[in-house]
Scaffold this active site. Structure first.
Site, PDB file in Angstrom:
ATOM      1  CG  ASP A  65      -1.867  -5.443   1.273  1.00 24.91           C
ATOM      2  OD1 ASP A  65      -2.265  -4.823   0.815  1.00 24.91           O
ATOM      3  OD2 ASP A  65      -2.561  -5.371   2.546  1.00 24.91           O
ATOM      4  N   GLY A  66       1.072  -5.767   0.193  1.00 23.31           N
ATOM      5  CA  GLY A  66       2.130  -6.446   0.885  1.00 23.31           C
ATOM      6  C   GLY A  66       2.166  -6.074   2.709  1.00 23.31           C
TER       7      GLY A  66
ATOM      8  CG  ASP B 243      10.534  -1.529  -7.070  1.00 24.28           C
ATOM      9  OD1 ASP B 243      10.200  -0.446  -7.806  1.00 24.28           O
ATOM     10  OD2 ASP B 243      11.362  -2.452  -7.983  1.00 24.28           O
ATOM     11  CB  SER B 244       5.641   1.246  -4.492  1.00 27.98           C
ATOM     12  OG  SER B 244       5.726   2.309  -4.281  1.00 27.98           O
ATOM     13  CB  SER B 245       3.364   1.878  -9.118  1.00 29.44           C
ATOM     14  OG  SER B 245       2.272   2.053  -8.619  1.00 29.44           O
ATOM     15  CG  ASP B 246       3.640   8.063  -9.190  1.00 33.05           C
ATOM     16  OD1 ASP B 246       4.688   7.830  -8.262  1.00 33.05           O
ATOM     17  OD2 ASP B 246       3.998   8.500 -10.413  1.00 33.05           O
TER      18      ASP B 246
ATOM     19  N   PRO C 237      -3.237   1.456  -6.492  1.00 33.51           N
ATOM     20  CG  PRO C 237      -2.967  -0.785  -7.520  1.00 33.51           C
ATOM     21  CD  PRO C 237      -3.580   0.947  -7.606  1.00 33.51           C
TER      22      PRO C 237
ATOM     23  CG  ASP D 162      10.536  -4.826 -12.131  1.00 28.76           C
ATOM     24  OD1 ASP D 162      11.556  -5.066 -11.972  1.00 28.76           O
ATOM     25  OD2 ASP D 162       9.851  -3.247 -11.789  1.00 28.76           O
TER      26      ASP D 162
ATOM     27  CD  GLU E 240       3.797  -7.217  -8.480  1.00 33.44           C
ATOM     28  OE1 GLU E 240       2.874  -6.517  -8.597  1.00 33.44           O
ATOM     29  OE2 GLU E 240       4.573  -6.411  -8.293  1.00 33.44           O
TER      30      GLU E 240
END
Length: 281
Positions: A139-140, A157-160, A164, A88, A108
């Site tokens: 892939d980070g 800065d990841s999601s839960d 992925p 974002d 990202e």
């Protein structure tokens, strides 16, 4: 007829949070996840991934400022920064407020997140157009593995930890990040809420002390995330997060949440939450 968006919380079984939607702006399925953009009555524009709230106009600054400025203000001269996730653009925006920064690599996995953020969240995403920003869609963990000793600061800065993003909460990934740090480097990663995710935090701090001699956990308040808070790990080979005294002269102008006082207070945890963090001594 009223329309409500309900987020059924994946990691907090039996709970849900609802928001009144005034308009569904766009919905799409990327190769990795479902993306929805809503206009809400209380929080303005809202960005969700797989039915989980990521960004809103009203409160995004508290998350983005705290994931970025705590480590950036703790490092004496951050020049090279890696942001994993964060498509974002809000975290990149905050990093670029530090004049010492020479490059920001955004890694990202889902380009669709970046594209839709340019369209609907320019206040966050436009920062990614800065010439200091290098875009890498991959892939980070692999990127960190391939860039040993390159970065002063790494921000995840990841999601839960589902889908992925699950790999971003595992020991091999943290070892890959450690290898990508310069000797005085700092890592901050999204690390869930101590109210609901004690098991996740405990699992992180089972292996973190094996990798990093200096580490801690801090948090910010944000009403659209479960329990109204979200936490972060702070990891380093050289910098003790609890010994940092931020220099007020280095604080970027115009911030809405972060301050040197908030910096110190963010590491103060309630007694029950301290048990999740294995601290030496």
């Amino acid at each position: 007829m009223e329309i409500w968006y309900t987020e059924k919380l994946e990691l907090e079984k039996g709970r849900a949070v609802s928001y009144r939607v005034t308009k569904t702006i766009e919905s799409l399925q990327s190769p990795f996840q479902k993306i929805d953009i809503f206009e809400t009555q209380s929080f303005g524009r809202m960005f969700t991934l797989d039915g989980v709230t990521m960004v809103t106009n009203k409160d995004e600054h508290s998350y983005h400022e705290m994931i970025a400025h705590i480590p950036m203000m703790s490092h004496p001269n951050p020049e090279s920064v890696l942001v994993i996730g964060g498509g974002d653009g809000g975290t990149v925006r905050e990093v670029l407020k530090h004049p010492s920064v020479k490059e920001v690599v955004l890694c990202e996995i889902d380009k669709a997140v970046v594209d839709i953020s340019y369209k609907y969240f320019p206040e966050c995403a436009d920062a990614m157009k800065d010439p200091k920003v290098i875009h890498h869609y991959d892939d980070g963990a692999k990127f960190a593995r391939d860039n040993k000793g390159r970065f002063d600061v790494i921000l995840v800065d990841s999601s839960d930890p589902v889908g992925p993003a699950e790999v971003l909460f595992k020991e091999p990934f943290f070892r890959d990040m450690a290898s990508a740090l310069k000797p005085t480097g700092i890592i901050a990663t999204q690390a869930e809420s101590f109210w609901y995710h004690g098991d996740v935090i405990t699992s992180l701090f089972e292996f973190i002390p094996k990798i990093f001699p200096e580490y801690g956990y801090y948090y910010t308040t944000i009403p659209t995330y479960p329990s109204g808070i979200i936490g972060f790990t702070f990891l380093s080979n050289a910098i003790d997060p609890y010994a940092v005294t931020p220099d007020p002269k280095r604080v970027p102008k115009g911030l809405k949440y972060y301050s040197p006082e908030i910096h110190k207070a963010a590491f103060v945890l309630p007694e029950f939450a301290k048990a999740y963090i294995k601290r030496k001594g």
